[in-house]
Design a protein around this motif. Sequence first.
Motif, PDB file in Angstrom:
ATOM      1  N   ASP A 409       3.966 -16.430  20.934  1.00 20.48           N
ATOM      2  CA  ASP A 409       5.422 -17.143  20.758  1.00 20.48           C
ATOM      3  C   ASP A 409       5.696 -16.726  19.235  1.00 20.48           C
ATOM      4  OD1 ASP A 409       5.149 -18.650  22.831  1.00 20.48           O
ATOM      5  OD2 ASP A 409       4.520 -20.398  21.838  1.00 20.48           O
ATOM      6  N   LYS A 444       8.540 -20.138  31.464  1.00 16.91           N
ATOM      7  CA  LYS A 444       8.618 -19.842  29.974  1.00 16.91           C
ATOM      8  C   LYS A 444       9.182 -18.318  29.991  1.00 16.91           C
ATOM      9  CE  LYS A 444       6.640 -20.704  25.798  1.00 16.91           C
ATOM     10  NZ  LYS A 444       5.198 -20.546  25.755  1.00 16.91           N
ATOM     11  N   TYR A 447      12.644 -19.056  29.466  1.00 15.41           N
ATOM     12  CA  TYR A 447      13.090 -19.620  28.213  1.00 15.41           C
ATOM     13  C   TYR A 447      13.150 -18.478  27.076  1.00 15.41           C
ATOM     14  CZ  TYR A 447      11.688 -21.294  23.318  1.00 15.41           C
ATOM     15  OH  TYR A 447      11.954 -21.725  22.078  1.00 15.41           O
ATOM     16  N   TRP A 448      12.428 -17.572  27.300  1.00 21.06           N
ATOM     17  CA  TRP A 448      12.369 -16.348  26.313  1.00 21.06           C
ATOM     18  C   TRP A 448      13.550 -15.364  26.674  1.00 21.06           C
ATOM     19  CZ3 TRP A 448      10.538 -16.573  21.660  1.00 21.06           C
ATOM     20  CH2 TRP A 448       9.484 -17.342  21.432  1.00 21.06           C
ATOM     21  N   LYS A 450      16.540 -16.171  27.899  1.00 16.58           N
ATOM     22  CA  LYS A 450      17.723 -16.779  27.093  1.00 16.58           C
ATOM     23  C   LYS A 450      17.897 -16.746  25.892  1.00 16.58           C
ATOM     24  CE  LYS A 450      20.355 -21.178  27.493  1.00 16.58           C
ATOM     25  NZ  LYS A 450      20.353 -22.672  28.055  1.00 16.58           N
ATOM     26  N   LYS A 451      16.631 -16.317  25.076  1.00  8.42           N
ATOM     27  CA  LYS A 451      16.835 -16.227  23.726  1.00  8.42           C
ATOM     28  C   LYS A 451      17.047 -14.675  23.318  1.00  8.42           C
ATOM     29  CE  LYS A 451      14.278 -18.434  20.740  1.00  8.42           C
ATOM     30  NZ  LYS A 451      13.241 -19.072  19.944  1.00  8.42           N
TER      31      LYS A 451
END
Length: 585
Positions: A409, A444, A447-448, A450-451
């Motif tokens: 992370d 997960k 999530y990443w 989208k970032k």
Amino acid sequence: MELEKKESIFSHQINNFIENEKPEKLFRFFTDNSMYRFNIPPQSLEKLAHNNLELKDIVIDPIRVLLFSSYGLLEQGEWTSSRPSDGIWVQAELLARNTPKASPICIDPNMFELEELQTFIYSLGKSTKRVIAGFSVFPEILHNESELISKIYEVLPEAVFIVGGIGAESLKYIPTKNKKWGIQHALPITSIISGNAMYELHGMVNYLYDNPCSSLDAIEKAFSEIQDKCLLYNSDNKNIPDEIIEAKITVKKYFVPQSYRDIIHPYSYNQLNTKVLNGNVKGSVDILSDNGCDQGCYYCGSPKYSIFSNKEDELKYIFNVGKNKPIISFNNNDLANDPQKMIWLCDQMVKKGMLQEKHGKMSISQYNPGLIDALARAGFKRLALGVESFDFSVRCNLSKPNFKDEHIDKSLDHMLDTGIIPEINLILFSHAENFESLKTTVAKSLYWQKKGALLFTTCGLYSIPNSMGVFKLLKERKIDILEKQMIFLEIHYPGMKDTILFPRRWKALPEIENLREYTLNKRDEYIDMFSKKFNQKLCISIQDFISISILANYFRLDPFSTDRNLIEQVDHYIRKMLKEEYIHI
């Protein structure tokens, strides 16, 4: 008498030509005039310079050596780009330097349709007494390589076929349907060469030239003896790496069709590896400066070794190959394998002004902010990261117990903060997978994504023959364990003597195997649908996003919980990606 007459005509014509024509026409004279299919050895160059070259000073009708790089790299595997094979081009350069009896030609079959390639290869081999067809075989895609070898054999049945490349030793132990071991029992292969093959090829060419009428049995025996001698010689010789590195620099500088196509290939590598944006093709040059990696993954087939004995020589190589290139793709196994050295190399690249866009691969078993900052300063825009799974228990089963969630992370966040795009590499549907672990990884990953991260997925854990886990079982011929733990693919093409039983991937739980099949079928449907909608082939990153989207839909994760939501999300992602350049590494 006939020889004297031929020699007299030859000496008169070539010396008259050299004396009266411009030097730049000399190469065209040699290549265009079929009468003069010959090589001039280094020891004869002085006679050429003094216009007194004779027939005895040249090698007439040298052995044509056709060197093929791996075929079918553009698929869902570890190697996904059409790029020059360092090994093949270096072999050609070493033959050209050291073996006057060889006439090497490099061929990347990925640039041709197979039927087109067959026609071209036939034209190269039809007028030559003896041809060596050498193949750089990557065991992971043996099904593709077998098709290529079979197709070339159709048009050159009298050629001598040899194979080598990364992990070639494992090819001797792959089983066949008739209970034999080794692909040579199924394909028309005379010799399998392990290692760099530098001296083996030299000896094989010389034998064929000096013994043009030998039977295939005699050639096979002679080649075996040559390999035995070379094994002893290679173990003692310390000068090979320097010559190979020098050859690498030469071929990348002068011969590889990187920015422009050559007389063999219909495309340049720049054209194949990047999209056209606003009418311009940037392209990237591939650099391998250190193949070291200490992760020890039992399923990995990539070789692990250092190339340079010191960081100064490594920097010199990077500078020589990449200094004037708009984009550099580092093919090193792990840029984080020696963090302090990599930080030093990055600082030196900054000092030398080598700030062009760069791409590479690295592990994130540790959070190393200093290394990430150094890579960002040196111009790295994307890093491929072998996360494999966002479930810790699965990572432990995939040889990555030291990849902690906290390290992953922090590393991903830091890369995004410095402007580096993380490309998260995932192994889905492995033998360690269950529904919960897969759901965790999909959630997960999105999530990443989208970032700002990219996703790269492998659907299943491939059982690569030259990987540590598989090679040990193959060498011990433990077929019962192999069949219990792996899914086999039967490989057979017209003209093959036997069917190859190829260990394709490690078996997963039955319910995971069913979900894998469902995902792949749905992915093919969506790829077909969106390819037609946007009227173009979808790049790997888009295809992999579709795989993750299908699984998110299966697990009813927002915003993919309905089929309509899934289509909207994929459509939006494709439109975004089509505006950006994707560089294969």
